[in-house]
Design a protein around this motif. Structure first.
Motif, PDB file in Angstrom:
ATOM      1  N   TYR A  37       0.849  -1.204   0.000  1.00 33.85           N
ATOM      2  CA  TYR A  37       0.000   0.000   0.000  1.00 33.85           C
ATOM      3  C   TYR A  37       0.877   1.243   0.000  1.00 33.85           C
ATOM      4  CZ  TYR A  37      -3.910  -2.930   1.682  1.00 33.85           C
ATOM      5  OH  TYR A  37      -4.852  -3.864   1.825  1.00 33.85           O
ATOM      6  N   ASN A  40       2.658   1.756  -3.292  1.00 36.21           N
ATOM      7  CA  ASN A  40       1.741   2.206  -4.345  1.00 36.21           C
ATOM      8  C   ASN A  40       1.365   3.671  -4.161  1.00 36.21           C
ATOM      9  OD1 ASN A  40       1.768  -0.250  -5.562  1.00 36.21           O
ATOM     10  ND2 ASN A  40      -0.111  -0.981  -4.604  1.00 36.21           N
ATOM     11  N   ALA A  70      -0.782   4.204 -14.456  1.00 37.46           N
ATOM     12  CA  ALA A  70      -0.672   2.950 -15.200  1.00 37.46           C
ATOM     13  C   ALA A  70       0.309   2.005 -14.509  1.00 37.46           C
ATOM     14  CB  ALA A  70      -0.216   3.244 -16.620  1.00 37.46           C
ATOM     15  N   VAL A  72       1.086   1.952 -11.292  1.00 36.51           N
ATOM     16  CA  VAL A  72       0.550   1.459 -10.030  1.00 36.51           C
ATOM     17  C   VAL A  72      -0.553   0.444 -10.274  1.00 36.51           C
ATOM     18  CG1 VAL A  72      -0.706   2.164  -7.969  1.00 36.51           C
ATOM     19  CG2 VAL A  72       1.232   3.498  -8.737  1.00 36.51           C
ATOM     20  N   LEU A  73      -1.308   0.614 -11.369  1.00 35.32           N
ATOM     21  CA  LEU A  73      -2.392  -0.336 -11.629  1.00 35.32           C
ATOM     22  C   LEU A  73      -1.847  -1.754 -11.787  1.00 35.32           C
ATOM     23  CD1 LEU A  73      -5.429   0.384 -13.827  1.00 35.32           C
ATOM     24  CD2 LEU A  73      -4.486  -1.891 -13.770  1.00 35.32           C
ATOM     25  N   THR A  74      -0.819  -1.899 -12.579  1.00 35.10           N
ATOM     26  CA  THR A  74      -0.256  -3.247 -12.719  1.00 35.10           C
ATOM     27  C   THR A  74       0.416  -3.675 -11.419  1.00 35.10           C
ATOM     28  OG1 THR A  74       1.596  -2.176 -13.785  1.00 35.10           O
ATOM     29  CG2 THR A  74       0.043  -3.295 -15.191  1.00 35.10           C
ATOM     30  N   ILE A  76      -0.585  -3.093  -8.459  1.00 34.25           N
ATOM     31  CA  ILE A  76      -1.597  -3.607  -7.530  1.00 34.25           C
ATOM     32  C   ILE A  76      -1.903  -5.070  -7.853  1.00 34.25           C
ATOM     33  CG2 ILE A  76      -3.999  -3.409  -6.814  1.00 34.25           C
ATOM     34  CD1 ILE A  76      -3.810  -0.404  -7.332  1.00 34.25           C
ATOM     35  N   VAL A  77      -2.083  -5.358  -9.146  1.00 32.46           N
ATOM     36  CA  VAL A  77      -2.445  -6.727  -9.525  1.00 32.46           C
ATOM     37  C   VAL A  77      -1.296  -7.683  -9.232  1.00 32.46           C
ATOM     38  CG1 VAL A  77      -3.217  -8.181 -11.403  1.00 32.46           C
ATOM     39  CG2 VAL A  77      -4.030  -5.851 -11.255  1.00 32.46           C
ATOM     40  N   ILE A  78      -0.088  -7.247  -9.582  1.00 35.98           N
ATOM     41  CA  ILE A  78       1.065  -8.110  -9.300  1.00 35.98           C
ATOM     42  C   ILE A  78       1.254  -8.258  -7.795  1.00 35.98           C
ATOM     43  CG2 ILE A  78       3.561  -8.270  -9.515  1.00 35.98           C
ATOM     44  CD1 ILE A  78       3.254  -8.119 -12.235  1.00 35.98           C
ATOM     45  N   PHE A  80      -1.017  -8.435  -5.638  1.00 39.60           N
ATOM     46  CA  PHE A  80      -1.928  -9.495  -5.202  1.00 39.60           C
ATOM     47  C   PHE A  80      -1.310 -10.871  -5.446  1.00 39.60           C
ATOM     48  CE2 PHE A  80      -5.180 -12.514  -6.768  1.00 39.60           C
ATOM     49  CZ  PHE A  80      -5.754 -12.816  -5.546  1.00 39.60           C
ATOM     50  N   ALA A  81      -0.753 -11.052  -6.652  1.00 40.54           N
ATOM     51  CA  ALA A  81      -0.128 -12.342  -6.964  1.00 40.54           C
ATOM     52  C   ALA A  81       1.003 -12.636  -5.993  1.00 40.54           C
ATOM     53  CB  ALA A  81       0.391 -12.330  -8.396  1.00 40.54           C
TER      54      ALA A  81
ATOM     55  N   LEU B 650      -7.420   3.202 -10.781  1.00 41.28           N
ATOM     56  CA  LEU B 650      -6.709   2.652  -9.624  1.00 41.28           C
ATOM     57  C   LEU B 650      -7.672   2.337  -8.503  1.00 41.28           C
ATOM     58  CD1 LEU B 650      -3.393   4.624  -9.208  1.00 41.28           C
ATOM     59  CD2 LEU B 650      -3.893   2.515 -10.407  1.00 41.28           C
ATOM     60  N   VAL B 657      -9.067  -5.810  -5.797  1.00 43.89           N
ATOM     61  CA  VAL B 657      -7.946  -6.616  -5.311  1.00 43.89           C
ATOM     62  C   VAL B 657      -8.036  -6.761  -3.796  1.00 43.89           C
ATOM     63  CG1 VAL B 657      -5.466  -6.506  -4.908  1.00 43.89           C
ATOM     64  CG2 VAL B 657      -6.354  -6.213  -7.189  1.00 43.89           C
ATOM     65  N   VAL B 732      -4.908   6.187 -19.140  1.00 41.35           N
ATOM     66  CA  VAL B 732      -4.281   5.116 -18.342  1.00 41.35           C
ATOM     67  C   VAL B 732      -4.418   3.786 -19.066  1.00 41.35           C
ATOM     68  CG1 VAL B 732      -4.359   3.881 -16.161  1.00 41.35           C
ATOM     69  CG2 VAL B 732      -4.732   6.341 -16.205  1.00 41.35           C
ATOM     70  N   LEU B 736      -1.627   1.270 -20.855  1.00 41.05           N
ATOM     71  CA  LEU B 736      -1.487  -0.141 -20.502  1.00 41.05           C
ATOM     72  C   LEU B 736      -1.530  -1.064 -21.711  1.00 41.05           C
ATOM     73  CD1 LEU B 736      -3.646  -0.479 -17.275  1.00 41.05           C
ATOM     74  CD2 LEU B 736      -1.195  -0.769 -17.482  1.00 41.05           C
ATOM     75  N   GLU B 747       3.802  -8.241 -17.420  1.00 42.59           N
ATOM     76  CA  GLU B 747       3.156  -8.334 -16.120  1.00 42.59           C
ATOM     77  C   GLU B 747       2.121  -9.449 -16.056  1.00 42.59           C
ATOM     78  OE1 GLU B 747       4.140  -3.810 -14.994  1.00 42.59           O
ATOM     79  OE2 GLU B 747       2.513  -4.298 -16.341  1.00 42.59           O
ATOM     80  N   LEU B 751       2.022 -12.714 -13.622  1.00 44.25           N
ATOM     81  CA  LEU B 751       0.810 -13.112 -12.907  1.00 44.25           C
ATOM     82  C   LEU B 751       0.517 -14.595 -13.139  1.00 44.25           C
ATOM     83  CD1 LEU B 751      -1.405 -11.663 -11.262  1.00 44.25           C
ATOM     84  CD2 LEU B 751      -2.721 -11.500 -13.359  1.00 44.25           C
ATOM     85  N   ALA B 754       3.068 -16.783 -11.341  1.00 42.40           N
ATOM     86  CA  ALA B 754       2.812 -16.845  -9.902  1.00 42.40           C
ATOM     87  C   ALA B 754       1.663 -17.799  -9.612  1.00 42.40           C
ATOM     88  CB  ALA B 754       2.503 -15.456  -9.372  1.00 42.40           C
ATOM     89  N   PHE B 818      -7.973  -5.490 -16.840  1.00 43.27           N
ATOM     90  CA  PHE B 818      -7.610  -5.823 -15.459  1.00 43.27           C
ATOM     91  C   PHE B 818      -8.843  -5.760 -14.554  1.00 43.27           C
ATOM     92  CE2 PHE B 818      -3.120  -4.717 -16.485  1.00 43.27           C
ATOM     93  CZ  PHE B 818      -2.536  -5.845 -15.952  1.00 43.27           C
TER      94      PHE B 818
END
Lengths: 117, 931
Positions: A37, A40, A70, A72-74, A76-78, A80-81, B650, B657, B732, B736, B747, B751, B754, B818
């Protein structure tokens, strides 16, 4: 506002690092979540704080910087992984080693005084 | 024909003996000799042009960026050494054919020997410093294999280890020195380096470089105080000693000194270090050699002494001395190789090397005795033999020294004393073995060796005589050419002849011979005197030192790396802090000129809630469920702040998430302990708190400093081109899937990886299921409450519709692959929660791994599709169409790419959560007593 925002980032970092320094896996996982957090928010703020300026063309005059968003968006998802991977690794470690300490074994009482400073 | 073949041929030839071993010993030896013989022929073919003063150089680039190239050159010095290496090497191959017994693996021996030969050739022919060093280390390794060839003997193993340790450590010092030289000169090319002598000598680091290079040379050439490994290396088979310890390996150090003579020599430091080391080694070796009862031991110390002599010559402040040094390298190689071979013959035919048992062998092997006598006479420096010539040059040079000031007279005196001992041990080698009574308790009756075992000795002894009698004819051109390479130009005038008149050097030779005879005559009293000293075994000292070093290292390692991850983490954080703090101190003011955004009550309240919940997470972190709830509040506020600060994408992503994370962590908590034991000591908590607070403060400060500075961003490009170039208004999302589409592809790949990793981790997990919660309450009996089932079922189509809407509008409004993927996943997860895994398994027959794969494939195919139109990877395409009823709409290739993202996200999220859920709901144990 910036000062308050920076304070929040600082508090989240502090709490995150403190938790990652704990000895059991679950607090460490929580600490890493907290730290992500903080990271990010930190990265997001490098595009400066803008109110009422989403980077959608035609909606405003003063756009927020879309690039950090852009990124930070990826992130966040990564993130999570990564959290998922770490927590399941922790479960697996507990299943295989029988303990949820980060070192894989509970600290031995005779050794702890030496290890702790 | 290429110069590359000279070192390359023996390298390839390493395999020959291994393959030809099956055809018998003689064939094996013959085949082995082919590669060196061809290489020798090539060297001889190059000889006229090199002697005419035209060195040959060839190179190919290897890694040009860091100055590495494969480069060889053949100058006078390289030519001389190549002839020694290949010539004596061929003789050794012949000799070893008869020396090795049936039990020894001949193929393996020859393979090691040829490998060593290739490495030596590499050293003397290299034209690049790093390449030279690599070959240098290769000689250390191959000599380790050769010395330890009889690996069943403990002495051989220990000797090999000692040699490797000493020469290997020296090699590391040499590498450091060479890197420094390369750094100063700016090139590793030997030619360039040799022309930069002044640059190196004037550099303030010159003394360091000198010491490092000398360490490499002295360890290799067994100079005092590193000489101790050489006598122990005598555990090797005698052909190895004859080759490595007379002509090649130990001469590599001398070669190095000679090679770097133009750039390192000529200073006070060089003179003092090199000449004094050489002098000490010369005297020590000559003295100890006399007292060795083992034939090879005597020769080993004599070798040390002669190497000292050569080093001393190279250290002298005179150009003629360098010429003498090169001359003595050749002479010593010839007579010492033949003496080692003779010692091997004696050992082989009589079964002993102990001079207290070996006596009067003249009767049994007069021919060998004659050969040995000639070689020993050469070693002693008797006129008409080659050793005499270089020794006399040496005496002449010692008389010319003035660098020790008024004490300079000591050099010739000490040199004469050393020579006296050399004469004494040479006499002992002959008299004690071949005369002096009868053999005592020999295991075998000695006799002459097989015919061809003597041939190599005969050739070498013949050379001793030829060089001794016709020096100018035999050696003149070669020596001039080699010396000019060492001296880097003009060679001083000198005359190679047997008789220079009755001068002081000749007198010194006479004194040495007389003195030597006298010493040998009185040897018994000397032996008695020497016996008073306690004998120190270098092997034991060495072993103890190594043991001590290992112990200390293990102790240190145990202290540094105690296996506590907490500790490593702390130190890592500490280092991070230390590295950040210094630059941040230089930041005088954190406040920038950018006006602050106005604060309102919602923001203040949100910030307060965020801080309180973050702190609550920490405070209650041992009660895990509560801490998790607090954490989820933090996540929600983070998502709200994204929404406030103009980042709707975001905010949506974070919100979704967050839900997935909390479900995940709750599931995990089912299988992990629900409370954390209290085990951190107060001092540790204080320590961790302080370091995290300081880091938090630093990070907050940096964040503040950034935010208050005016923004200079590259984003204007994206804002300007999003609509025209990418066909979308949501910048944004366009970044992407279009501008930075390649990043996104990386990315989603991460994912997917992982998720697959998690799937594998879960697949073989055997974990005990708790029967109740921590307070002993059993699990709820109503696993799938009806209300949840009904509502979630009704919500599913709605959620899917929303996700489709979000997906389609993503290019122009907040949304995209996403976010849509996460919405779909969560809608499905809700069904899992409401109905259980088994219910879902029947109804949703989708393989999530397959989903990840197809998502990645679609993204990749979209990217590759642009190749069909001759555009770079991932070039996007879009256009507008009009259909009746629907009206104008847009089609973009980015949408297809986003579909790949969408599928991968669904696949990954569900693969993780559904599989984890399966474990926790599989066979949950019942707690009967509570029911």
């Amino acid at each position: 506002m910036e000062a308050l925002y920076a304070l929040c980032v600082g508090v989240l970092t502090t709490c995150g690092i403190f938790l990652t320094l704990r000895g059991r896996t679950f607090p460490v996982v929580m600490g890493m979540t907290m730290l992500s957090y903080a990271v990010n928010l930190f990265l997001f703020a490098s595009g400066r704080l803008t109110i009422n300026g989403p980077a959608i063309l035609g909606f405003s005059v003063n756009y927020a910087d879309p690039l950090p968003q852009a990124l930070v968006l990826t992130a966040i998802v990564i993130g999570f992984a990564m959290t998922a991977f770490v927590v399941i690794l922790a479960m697996r470690a507990r299943a295989d080693l029988g303990d949820d300490h980060v070192d894989g074994r509970a600290p031995d009482s005779s050794e702890t005084p030496k290890n702790q400073s | 024909m290429s110069l590359f073949w000279i070192p390359l041929l023996p390298m390839i030839g390493t395999l020959v003996p291994l393959l030809s071993e099956r055809w018998g010993r003689s064939i094996c030896a013959l085949c082995t000799a082919i590669a060196p013989a061809i290489a020798l022929t090539m060297v001889l073919a190059y000889m006229p042009s090199v002697l005419a003063g035209q060195p040959i150089q060839q190179s190919i680039e290897w890694i040009p960026l860091i100055g590495l190239e494969l480069s060889f050159h053949l100058d006078g010095l390289g030519l001389l050494f190549s002839l020694l290496i290949l010539g004596i090497g061929l003789l050794i191959i012949l000799y070893a054919r008869y020396y090795l017994s049936d039990q020894d693996s001949m193929g393996r021996f020859y393979a090691y020997l040829i490998l060593f030969m290739a490495a030596m050739l590499g050293i003397v022919l290299s034209n690049n410093l790093i390449q030279l060093w690599a070959y240098w280390e290769l000689t250390s390794i191959s000599s380790f294999l050769l010395i330890g060839f009889w690996s069943h003997s403990s002495n051989a193993r220990k000797g090999a280890r000692m040699a490797l340790t000493v020469t290997g450590a020296g090699g590391l010092a040499l590498l450091a020195g060479l890197l420094m030289i390369g750094n100063i000169v700016g090139s590793y090319d030997l030619h360039t380096v040799l022309n930069s002598g002044d640059l190196i000598r004037e550099n303030p680091l010159y003394p360091v470089i000198l010491v490092l290079v000398l360490l490499g040379a002295f360890t290799k050439s067994a100079q005092f105080p590193f000489h101790f490994w050489l006598p122990h290396a005598m555990a090797a088979p005698t052909p190895v000693s004859a080759y490595l310890h007379s002509a090649t390996m130990v001469k590599a150090g001398i070669f190095l000194l000679a090679r770097f003579y133009p750039i390192l020599a000529g200073t006070e430091q060089w003179f003092l270090m090199v000449s004094l080391t050489g002098l000490a080694t010369l005297l020590l070796g000559a003295y100890i050699a006399l007292f060795k009862h083992d034939l090879k031991g005597l020769l080993a110390y004599s070798t040390i002494s002669h190497l000292g002599l050569i080093t001393l010559l190279l250290g002298m402040d005179s150009r003629l001395a360098a010429v003498a040094a090169i001359f003595h390298v050749v002479n010593h190689a010839i007579f010492k190789a033949s003496l080692f071979m003779a010692a091997g013959i004696i050992d082989h035919e009589s079964g002993s090397r102990d001079m207290r048992k070996l006596n009067g062998l003249w009767k049994y092997m007069p021919y060998t005795a004659t050969l040995a006598m000639v070689a020993a006479a050469s070693m002693a420096g008797v006129p008409l033999f080659n050793g005499f010539l270089s020794k006399e040059m040496f005496f002449t040079e010692t008389l010319d020294q003035s660098a020790l000031g008024s004490l300079s007279w000591m050099i010739p005196v000490l040199a004469t004393i050393g020579a006296m001992f050399a004469v004494a041990y040479s006499i002992r080698f002959i008299h004690d073995v071949f005369f002096n009574g009868e053999p005592i308790n020999l295991p075998r009756t000695p006799h002459e060796p097989p015919r061809y075992m003597k041939v190599p000795v005969e050739i070498l002894v013949g050379l001793c005589l030829l060089v001794g009698i016709f020096p100018q004819f035999m050696m003149g051109d070669l020596l001039t050419s080699a010396s000019s390479a060492v001296l880097g130009g003009a060679v001083p005038t000198y005359s190679l002849s047997i008789w220079h008149g009755f001068n002081l050097p000749f007198v010194m030779s006479l004194i040495a011979m007389g003195g030597g005879l006298l010493i040998y005559h009185n040897r018994r009293s000397l032996f008695r005197f020497q016996a008073q000293f306690p004998e120190t075994d270098a092997k034991l000292v060495f072993d103890d030192t190594i043991k001590l070093v290992i112990e200390k290292a293990a102790h240190f390692n145990g202290w540094l790396e105690n296996g506590s991850l907490q500790r490593y983490m702390f130190w890592m954080m500490f280092m991070v802090l230390a590295l950040i703090t210094v630059p941040i101190m230089n930041l005088n003011t954190t406040e920038g000129i950018r006006p602050e955004t106005p604060l309102n009550n919602v923001m203040s309240a949100g910030a307060a809630l965020l801080c309180i919940c973050a702190l609550a997470t920490v405070i209650w972190h041992r009660k895990r469920v509560i801490a998790l709830l607090m954490l989820s509040v933090v996540g929600l506020i983070v998502s709200i702040s994204f929404a406030i600060f103009s980042a709707p994408d975001l905010a949506l992503t974070q919100l979704l998430v967050e839900v997935a994370t909390i479900i995940l962590l709750l599931l995990a908590l089912f299988l992990l302990p629900q409370r954390t034991p209290k085990e951190s000591s107060p001092s540790r908590i204080m320590r961790d708190l302080s370091i995290s607070a300081v880091i938090g403060g630093v990070v907050g400060t940096i964040s503040y400093a950034i935010m208050t500075k005016p923004l200079v961003s590259i984003s204007d490009f994206f804002l300007d081109n999003s609509k025209t170039g990418g066909g979308g208004t949501n910048v944004v999302n366009v970044i992407l899937v279009d501008f930075r589409g390649f990043d996104t592809m990386g990315e989603i790949t991460v994912l997917g990886i992982a998720a697959l990793g998690i799937y594998k981790l879960l697949a073989q997990m055997h974990i005990a299921m708790p029967t109740s919660d921590i307070d002993g309450r059993s699990w709820a009996r109503d696993k799938h409450p009806m209300m949840l089932e009904v509502i979630s079922q009704g919500l599913l189509p709605l959620a899917l519709l929303v996700s489709a809407f979000i997906f389609l509008r993503g290019h122009n409004l907040p949304g995209g692959g996403f976010i849509a993927g996460l919405i779909t996943s969560l809608a499905l997860i809700q069904q899992y929660v409401a109905h259980g895994v088994n219910w879902m398994k029947v109804r949703l027959k989708v393989d999530y791994q397959w989903l990840i794969g197809s998502g990645l494939f679609i993204a990749l195919a979209t990217g590759a599709g642009s190749w069909l139109f001759d555009r770079p990877f991932l070039t996007s395409w879009f256009d507008y169409f009009t259909l009746p009823i629907i009206g104008k709409f847009e089609l973009a290739s980015a949408l297809l790419f986003d579909l790949g993202v969408y599928l991968t996200v669904i696949g990954a999220t569900l693969l993780i959560l559904a599989n984890l859920g399966k474990i926790t709901t599989g066979e949950r144990p019942k707690q009967t007593e509570y029911e």
